[in-house]
Design an enzyme around this catalytic site. Structure first.
Site, mmCIF file in Angstrom:
data_model
loop_
_atom_site.group_PDB
_atom_site.id
_atom_site.type_symbol
_atom_site.label_atom_id
_atom_site.label_comp_id
_atom_site.label_asym_id
_atom_site.label_seq_id
_atom_site.Cartn_x
_atom_site.Cartn_y
_atom_site.Cartn_z
ATOM 1 N N CYS A 56 0.821 -1.201 0.000
ATOM 2 C CA CYS A 56 0.000 0.000 0.000
ATOM 3 C C CYS A 56 0.864 1.264 0.000
ATOM 4 C CB CYS A 56 -0.915 0.005 1.226
ATOM 5 S SG CYS A 56 -1.864 -1.512 1.438
ATOM 6 N N SER A 57 1.898 1.268 0.802
ATOM 7 C CA SER A 57 2.746 2.452 0.973
ATOM 8 C C SER A 57 3.801 2.600 -0.114
ATOM 9 C CB SER A 57 3.456 2.401 2.327
ATOM 10 O OG SER A 57 2.521 2.450 3.374
#
Length: 182
Positions: A56-57
């Site tokens: 996600c990051s």
């Protein structure tokens, strides 16, 4: 799959900066509804298992953030990132990621995610209930296109990523706009 479906009507409990409060933590609670976020706009919504997590990051959120101009050129008004995390976590993640374009939506209780049929158990990772990874193009609260990672189930041994990537969603928008123009 979910194309043509209206988004569930949910109230999100957010924290917003309010300089009138003063002090080191100038934030107040502000409830926002599905209509506040999605009404009268064409947006990309993507949802993921958790703030600060690796895929996600590193890929998904930065890809949407850095590609915002390309999405805007395809008629997208806003890009929203949702996760089953509270507003405190989502705000800190947005800050850590240096977000300027993508806006975060905290689904702290998982109500929106549950009503979308995307709430899964991630107990195998110690996460509890979280969102399955997906993306959607939403026009005035109705799903125009749906991008769901394969294998939706509780305690999945992997974290599939690709179907809901910024590149996949942008390619769909480009093709859809070409077809509409033809």
């Amino acid at each position: 799959m979910k194309t043509g479906q209206k988004l569930p009507d949910v109230t999100f409990h957010t924290r917003v900066r309010d300089e009138s409060i003063g002090g080191p933590n100038p934030f107040r609670w502000e409830d926002k509804t599905t209509a506040d976020y999605f009404g009268g706009k064409r947006v990309v919504l993507f949802s993921l298992p958790g703030a600060f997590t690796p895929t996600c990051s590193t890929y998904q959120l930065p890809g949407f953030e850095n590609g915002f101009a390309d999405f805007a050129a395809q008629g997208i008004d806003e890009i929203y990132c949702m996760s089953v995390n509270d507003s405190f976590v989502m705000n800190q993640w947005a800050k850590a990621q240096g977000l300027q374009n993508v806006k975060v939506i905290p689904d702290g209780s998982g109500e929106f995610t549950r009503r979308m049929g995307m709430l899964v158990r991630k107990d195998n990772l110690g996460f509890g209930l979280r969102s399955w990874r997906y993306a959607a193009v939403v026009k005035d609260g109705v799903i125009e296109a749906w991008f769901e990672e394969p294998g939706l189930c509780d305690n999945h041994g992997e974290d599939p990523y690709g179907v809901s990537s910024p590149e996949t969603v942008l390619n769909w928008l480009v093709e859809a706009n070409k077809e509409q123009a033809a």
